[in-house]
Design an enzyme around this catalytic site. Structure first.
Site, PDB file in Angstrom:
ATOM      1  N   SER A 121      44.006  29.061  45.885  1.00 18.54           N
ATOM      2  CA  SER A 121      44.263  28.850  47.334  1.00 18.54           C
ATOM      3  C   SER A 121      43.868  27.244  47.783  1.00 18.54           C
ATOM      4  CB  SER A 121      43.988  30.105  48.586  1.00 18.54           C
ATOM      5  OG  SER A 121      44.904  30.460  48.598  1.00 18.54           O
ATOM      6  N   HIS A 142      51.170  29.388  43.684  1.00 19.46           N
ATOM      7  CA  HIS A 142      50.318  29.743  45.168  1.00 19.46           C
ATOM      8  C   HIS A 142      51.265  30.613  46.114  1.00 19.46           C
ATOM      9  CE1 HIS A 142      48.825  29.318  49.474  1.00 19.46           C
ATOM     10  NE2 HIS A 142      47.678  29.943  48.836  1.00 19.46           N
ATOM     11  N   GLU A 154      54.155  28.153  47.066  1.00 17.69           N
ATOM     12  CA  GLU A 154      53.419  26.151  46.324  1.00 17.69           C
ATOM     13  C   GLU A 154      53.826  26.285  44.578  1.00 17.69           C
ATOM     14  OE1 GLU A 154      51.804  24.360  50.625  1.00 17.69           O
ATOM     15  OE2 GLU A 154      50.659  25.895  49.257  1.00 17.69           O
ATOM     16  N   ASN A 192      48.004  25.778  53.963  1.00 19.46           N
ATOM     17  CA  ASN A 192      46.054  26.075  54.186  1.00 19.46           C
ATOM     18  C   ASN A 192      45.874  25.091  55.091  1.00 19.46           C
ATOM     19  OD1 ASN A 192      47.301  28.851  53.387  1.00 19.46           O
ATOM     20  ND2 ASN A 192      45.624  28.619  51.133  1.00 19.46           N
TER      21      ASN A 192
HETATM   22  N1  NAD Z   1      43.927  36.797  50.417  1.00 20.22           N
HETATM   23  C1  NAD Z   1      44.685  35.326  50.798  1.00 20.22           C
HETATM   24  O1  NAD Z   1      45.406  35.943  52.154  1.00 20.22           O
HETATM   25  C2  NAD Z   1      45.909  34.719  49.383  1.00 20.22           C
HETATM   26  C3  NAD Z   1      46.848  34.250  49.871  1.00 20.22           C
HETATM   27  C4  NAD Z   1      46.839  33.069  49.034  1.00 20.22           C
HETATM   28  C5  NAD Z   1      47.108  33.255  48.089  1.00 20.22           C
HETATM   29  N2  NAD Z   1      44.979  33.990  47.220  1.00 20.22           N
HETATM   30  C6  NAD Z   1      44.083  33.469  46.036  1.00 20.22           C
HETATM   31  O2  NAD Z   1      44.489  34.919  45.630  1.00 20.22           O
HETATM   32  C7  NAD Z   1      43.214  35.052  44.903  1.00 20.22           C
HETATM   33  C8  NAD Z   1      43.152  36.927  45.981  1.00 20.22           C
HETATM   34  O3  NAD Z   1      42.752  36.933  45.926  1.00 20.22           O
HETATM   35  P1  NAD Z   1      42.962  38.595  47.023  1.00 20.22           P
HETATM   36  O4  NAD Z   1      42.730  38.157  48.623  1.00 20.22           O
HETATM   37  O5  NAD Z   1      43.960  38.813  46.838  1.00 20.22           O
HETATM   38  O6  NAD Z   1      40.327  38.517  46.802  1.00 20.22           O
HETATM   39  P2  NAD Z   1      40.543  40.194  46.606  1.00 20.22           P
HETATM   40  O7  NAD Z   1      40.208  40.302  46.206  1.00 20.22           O
HETATM   41  O8  NAD Z   1      41.594  41.503  47.309  1.00 20.22           O
HETATM   42  O9  NAD Z   1      41.500  40.356  45.299  1.00 20.22           O
HETATM   43  C9  NAD Z   1      40.680  40.183  44.033  1.00 20.22           C
HETATM   44  C10 NAD Z   1      40.681  40.989  42.855  1.00 20.22           C
HETATM   45  O10 NAD Z   1      40.427  40.515  41.618  1.00 20.22           O
HETATM   46  C11 NAD Z   1      39.846  41.819  40.625  1.00 20.22           C
HETATM   47  N3  NAD Z   1      38.799  40.772  39.675  1.00 20.22           N
HETATM   48  C12 NAD Z   1      37.621  40.147  40.382  1.00 20.22           C
HETATM   49  N4  NAD Z   1      37.422  40.044  38.748  1.00 20.22           N
HETATM   50  C13 NAD Z   1      38.573  40.463  38.144  1.00 20.22           C
HETATM   51  C14 NAD Z   1      38.539  39.572  36.457  1.00 20.22           C
HETATM   52  N5  NAD Z   1      37.331  39.608  35.506  1.00 20.22           N
HETATM   53  N6  NAD Z   1      39.689  40.080  35.805  1.00 20.22           N
HETATM   54  C15 NAD Z   1      40.565  40.890  36.777  1.00 20.22           C
HETATM   55  N7  NAD Z   1      40.579  41.395  37.728  1.00 20.22           N
HETATM   56  C16 NAD Z   1      39.825  40.448  38.469  1.00 20.22           C
HETATM   57  C17 NAD Z   1      39.082  41.824  42.071  1.00 20.22           C
HETATM   58  O11 NAD Z   1      38.830  43.710  41.312  1.00 20.22           O
HETATM   59  C18 NAD Z   1      40.259  42.308  43.321  1.00 20.22           C
HETATM   60  O12 NAD Z   1      40.930  43.498  42.926  1.00 20.22           O
HETATM   61  C19 NAD Z   1      42.714  34.027  45.787  1.00 20.22           C
HETATM   62  O13 NAD Z   1      42.148  32.527  44.572  1.00 20.22           O
HETATM   63  C20 NAD Z   1      42.876  33.855  46.593  1.00 20.22           C
HETATM   64  O14 NAD Z   1      42.670  32.549  47.369  1.00 20.22           O
HETATM   65  C21 NAD Z   1      45.149  34.615  49.176  1.00 20.22           C
END
Ligand code: NAD
Length: 591
Positions: A121, A142, A154, A192
């Protein structure tokens, strides 16, 4: 020849990764879903089951479709299983060291022509790219939360991304039914970068007890038509993710408004990460449940034990759009209303405006003719303040000039009976200034209605340092009797809604000024990515750039935050007379 994508890898099956895997599988692509261990994999699979069950329940997918969708997803805890995929989307937690490591591994495992995309993000896609032996094949992809629903994607192109890579990923996003926008690599990208300053500001307001969590959220839902309030949205995003995004944005921008509010860190340390764990700003029925349940912070926004004053007869000072709207609202709810204008023509004009609006409601079948007549029968027009002598509540809605408002309050102080509540609808002046013009500051309160008053449900009830508790309680009860949703806040510039809204609009102008994205791309990103009813430029043109500039200046003068300084482009457009829709030209041209 454009690339064909038949199998994609998704790394990380958390909030975002599981949604992204679902989107790919729904479009007929095969997915290899990677998690860090078996427990996390089971949780990721659970997210998918849950989400596809919901799609079945809503009739958007049948049981066979669900089985086929899930059948296209292969789950694994071994990155080496990505050896044959055509594209990888990484969605692990927002930490640069972790993502860099993953990209290094993917570079080793995947064929050299395979595109590596990050769902980050805010982190630098360029940094991830140069960490591989194929920087030209690295992009940002994104998605927005929930990925299965939100249409914006994005696509982030770095200075080294090969043009056909960005094109092919954009075409793929379109094939998934998404609405992609291609932009450069800057912390927070479009959506964002504009959203998180606003979210962070809402946390600061909550942290300083300026308003309750419920009132902050209701203000943005009912005042701006947002699908969710800021704190509920932070719970959905995840506080840990939000913190990392803000922190990265702050390090890049050094804009204090992006420095994560201290409360976020405290909540993260205490494990209150939001919906995914069942507790964040709100408490949820269970982890991942959207259902909010009562907790120790569940407030009744005003003390329901507080006595209220009887209100039957209401005065309205002013004859403009807000004044006539407010007269209509009270008269339709059964109050006797006296409306005072500077001349009988103006006062009669206000009544005529109410009549016209009621007429429209009758034509639309929303109001019975006898109710229209009854409402009109309750309204008296006058030019004299003396007619307010027996009013229980007087609402001032004259032009937004302090000297004028103070004169009105002095006049009201002379004629109104003891115990009458004196309210101002000001949207940007201090309510306490009106109170100070009277000998009864305890009886003065802000009642900030939104335009058009008969339609908009929100009323900000603003208490000054002197407002008596029973005046606040009465204002609350009166608003409810009008079918409005009252929220409470203290007497600071912009109250809740404008203080949260205008700095975000100003940031959008700055983004345009920096040539990062176009008016259309920014408006689309905020509508499609965040579900906002209007994009920032659309809204600025409707509100009027002169009005917007005045509000932004008021905020800047009160808080002296460098980030609130009006964007020079906004100033220039106002100077040039491009005030928005009302002059036919603003950020866009209207014919
Ligand atoms: N939450 C949101 O609203 C949102 C929106 C857009 C983008 N993002 C981006 O998406 C990405 C993930 O965010 P999220 O909210 O899904 O986080 P989250 O914590 O819900 O999920 C992350 C997952 O990655 C897994 N993980 C950790 N290390 C790992 C590895 N080495 N190999 C494989 N899996 C691994 C974790 O177990 C977890 O299930 C981030 O970069 C975040 O900035 C989040």
């Amino acid at each position: 020849m454009a690339r064909e994508f038949s199998t994609v890898g998704v790394v990380g099956m958390g909030t975002m990764g599981s949604g992204i895997a679902e989107v790919f599988a729904r479009s007929g692509l095969n997915v290899v879903a990677i998690e860090v261990d078996d427990d996390s994999l089971a949780r990721g699979r659970g997210h998918l089951e849950h989400s596809t069950d919901r799609a079945v329940a809503r009739g958007k997918l049948d049981a066979d479709g669900k089985a086929a969708l899930l059948g296209r997803i292969r789950f694994s805890t071994d990155l080496a299983d990505l050896g044959d995929v055509d594209l990888v989307v990484e969605a692990v937690p927002e930490r640069l060291d972790l993502k860099e490591w993953i990209f290094g591994e993917l570079d080793r495992i995947c064929r050299p022509e395979v595109i590596l995309a990050s769902n980050t993000s805010s982190l630098s896609v360029t940094e991830l790219a140069v960490n591989t032996g194929r920087p030209g094949k690295v992009v940002g992809m994104h998605f927005f939360n929930p990925a299965a629903v939100m249409r914006l994607v994005e696509v982030i192109r770095t200075v080294v991304t090969e043009p056909d890579v960005a094109e092919d990923v954009t075409a793929l996003a379109e094939k998934l039914g998404k609405s992609p926008v291609v932009i450069g690599d800057r912390a927070g990208f479009i959506a964002n970068a504009l959203l998180f300053g606003y979210l962070n500001h809402a946390v600061s307001m909550y942290e300083s007890s300026y308003a309750t969590r419920e009132d902050l959220d209701a203000a943005m839902r009912f005042g701006c038509g947002y699908p969710m309030g800021p704190l509920a949205l932070l719970d959905l995003i995840g506080l840990d993710t939000a913190y990392e995004i803000l922190d990265t944005m702050y390090r890049q921008s050094r804009n204090r408004l992006h420095a994560p509010a201290p409360l976020l860190k405290q909540m993260i340390t205490a494990g209150l990460l939001g919906r995914k764990v069942g507790r964040g700003f709100y408490t949820y029925e269970a982890p991942d449940s959207p259902k909010v349940v009562d907790d120790t912070a569940t407030p009744s926004t005003v003390d329901s034990a507080e006595a209220t004053r009887a209100v039957r007869r209401v005065g309205v000072v002013g004859t403009g759009t807000m004044a006539s709207g407010i007269v209509e609202v009270f008269a339709r709810s059964g109050y006797d209303v006296v409306v005072r204008g500077r001349s009988s023509d103006r006062a009669d004009g206000a009544v005529a405006a109410v009549r016209k609006s009621l007429e429209k409601a009758v034509l639309k079948g929303k109001l019975a003719e006898e109710d229209r007549d009854a409402a009109l029968g309750r309204i008296t027009a006058t030019t004299s303040f003396d007619r307010f002598a027996d009013c229980d509540l007087v609402v001032e809605a004259v032009a937004e000039r302090l000297a004028l408002k103070r004169t009105v309050f002095e006049a009201l102080d002379e004629v109104c009976k003891p115990g009458a509540i004196l309210a101002t609808t000001t949207s940007s002046l201090p309510v306490v200034e009106c109170a100070a013009a009277t000998s009864r500051p305890n009886d003065v309160v802000g009642l900030h209605f939104f335009n058009p008053a008969p339609v908009m449900k929100l009323v900000e009830v603003v208490h000054t340092i002197s407002t008596a508790p029973d005046v606040v309680a009465t204002a609350h009860t009166v608003c409810e009797s009008l079918g409005k949703h009252p929220v409470h806040c203290a007497d600071r510039a912009g109250f809740i809604v404008n203080a949260l809204l205008f700095p975000y609009l100003n940031d959008a102008v700055r983004m345009l000024e920096a040539h990062y994205a176009s008016v259309d791309d920014i408006d689309n990103a905020m509508k499609v990515g965040c579900g906002l009813p209007m994009g920032p430029f659309e809204l600025l043109d409707v509100v009027g750039l002169d009005v917007s500039l005045a509000i932004q200046r008021t905020l800047y003068e009160e808080f002296h935050e460098a980030g609130y300084a009006p964007a020079p482009l906004l100033e220039h457009l106002v100077t040039a007379g491009r005030l928005g829709r009302k002059t036919g030209k603003g950020f866009r041209d209207y014919s």
